[in-house]
Design an enzyme around this catalytic site. Structure first.
Site, PDB file in Angstrom:
ATOM      1  N   ALA A   1     -35.531 -77.626 -22.994  1.00 40.67           N
ATOM      2  CA  ALA A   1     -34.667 -78.418 -24.014  1.00 40.67           C
ATOM      3  C   ALA A   1     -35.617 -78.564 -25.373  1.00 40.67           C
ATOM      4  O   ALA A   1     -36.050 -77.341 -25.696  1.00 40.67           O
ATOM      5  CB  ALA A   1     -34.250 -79.709 -23.543  1.00 40.67           C
ATOM      6  N   CYS A   2     -35.691 -79.421 -26.105  1.00 39.64           N
ATOM      7  CA  CYS A   2     -36.625 -79.508 -27.071  1.00 39.64           C
ATOM      8  C   CYS A   2     -38.331 -79.230 -27.086  1.00 39.64           C
ATOM      9  O   CYS A   2     -38.833 -79.112 -27.729  1.00 39.64           O
ATOM     10  CB  CYS A   2     -36.341 -80.747 -27.767  1.00 39.64           C
ATOM     11  SG  CYS A   2     -34.674 -80.994 -28.498  1.00 39.64           S
ATOM     12  N   SER A   3     -38.661 -79.274 -25.448  1.00 40.04           N
ATOM     13  CA  SER A   3     -39.943 -79.183 -25.289  1.00 40.04           C
ATOM     14  C   SER A   3     -39.962 -77.495 -25.244  1.00 40.04           C
ATOM     15  O   SER A   3     -41.273 -76.971 -24.854  1.00 40.04           O
ATOM     16  CB  SER A   3     -40.419 -79.899 -24.417  1.00 40.04           C
ATOM     17  OG  SER A   3     -40.608 -81.219 -24.773  1.00 40.04           O
TER      18      SER A   3
END
Length: 376
Positions: A157-159
């Site tokens: 995801a966003c990481s």
């Protein structure tokens, strides 16, 4: 401080050709709301259906700090009858859209470092969403660039970018690669529900690239030494997207259901993630015997202005200056894993040799990644 094997030699950025302001987005959303409320006027009057509320530019900026976003398509998003990007289909022999923007970001990084694509021996495409399960977009980018070695996709995801960076640094350290591209090609508007007032403004599109090299191969005094990386995950349903290949096998499946797009419990995310990120960064710095005030720049994930302010305040014990914790989400919006890298790409000037910075991400999973960088 010992210098590790991996150097972040250059960053690359692809910015889409179109931009949508809050005012334009709100106008389209409110036209949809008016149509919806009119079509269901009898049910709304009878109390069997709730009326939709309008959005506003003021609400969006107060809730997020976002003023505009770059996108790959405007016409579909701003059409109340469509309200999603519309892309022309491409044949299997044509370069896919995600690979196309990833290649653009990768070439930007390669050009900045003066490195030939043929010298790359590992590519990781680290994204929130992949255009398809297989063949891997990373292998397609490898082919388009003329790179060697191997390539694969990964999703945190966003990481994703920080997790990809650690993967690249580890590969260099253990000798399985010498030059690695980490590409985050995020077409976030394609998984955003533009008919949901609480989230229709959140995402934009962009692609970034990180070029990591073995230290002895990197140009002198170029880029950053990768001092240390630290990753953390903990399961949570508070940010979720249920789109997947098993959907077609589920009874009464509705492919247009809202949960097949981005959904989140925003207040819970804010309450749970902000303290965790602050503690994560502080602990990471402490483990390296680095005082937070010794860090010149924090390139944080660009999801929400209030989140970033709270995190930097927890780490520094005071409000960060715009130079210490630069913000790009006001004009790019949330570009998922690309956001913190965009901040790094646009705000690395002015750092002197030996200066320290922290690249950090946080998002669904939950996931947190932090990378301590030292200017060469």
């Amino acid at each position: 401080m010992s210098h590790p094997a991996a150097v972040l030699s250059a960053t690359g950025l692809f910015t889409p050709p179109f931009s949508i302001s809050n005012e334009e987005l709100v106008a389209a959303f409110n036209r949809y709301v008016a149509q919806y409320n009119q079509e269901h006027a009898d049910e709304i009057a009878a109390g069997s259906r709730a009326a939709l509320a309008e959005s506003s530019s003021e609400f969006i900026e107060k809730a997020s700090g976002i003023r505009s976003r770059f996108v790959m398509d405007t016409e579909g998003i701003l059409n109340p009858d469509i309200m999603h990007p519309v892309f022309a289909p491409r044949s299997n022999d044509a370069l896919s859209l995600q690979a196309e923007i990833g290649v653009a970001a990768a070439r930007d990084a390669l050009d900045r470092a003066g490195v030939a694509a043929a010298d790359i021996d590992m590519i990781v495409v680290a994204n929130s969403n992949m255009q398809r399960p297989y063949p891997a977009v990373a292998v397609e980018i490898q082919h388009a660039l003329g790179a060697g070695g191997f390539a694969f996709d990964m999703n945190v995801a966003c990481s994703s970018a920080t997790f990809g960076l650690q993967t690249a640094a580890d590969a260099i350290a253990n000798g399985s690669a010498s030059r690695v591209l980490v590409v985050s090609a995020e077409i976030c508007t394609a998984h955003l529900n533009f008919r949901d007032r609480d989230s229709h403004f959140i995402f934009g599109d962009a692609a970034t690239a990180l070029l990591l090299e073995r230290a002895d191969l990197a140009a002198p005094k170029q880029g950053f030494n990768v001092v240390s990386t630290r990753l953390w995950t903990q399961f949570s349903n508070n940010i979720r997207n249920n789109a997947g290949f098993l959907n077609r096998c589920e009874a009464d499946n509705d492919p247009l259901a809202a949960d097949k797009l981005f959904v989140q419990q925003g207040r819970k995310v804010f309450k749970e993630v902000c303290p965790a990120v602050g503690e994560h960064i502080v602990a990471h710095l402490s483990a390296q015997n680095i005082a937070p005030e010794a860090v010149k720049r924090f390139w944080l994930h660009q999801a929400n202005r209030s989140m970033n302010d709270l995190i930097s305040r927890r780490v520094l014990g005071r409000d960060a200056t715009p130079e210490e914790a630069p913000i790009i989400l006001d004009r790019y919006a949330n570009t998922s894993s690309a956001g913190s890298v965009i901040a790094l790409h646009l705000y690395q000037d002015g750092l002197q040799s030996g200066d320290l910075g922290v690249l950090s991400s946080f998002g669904a999973g939950y996931s947190i990644g932090s990378v301590i960088l030292e200017k060469r």
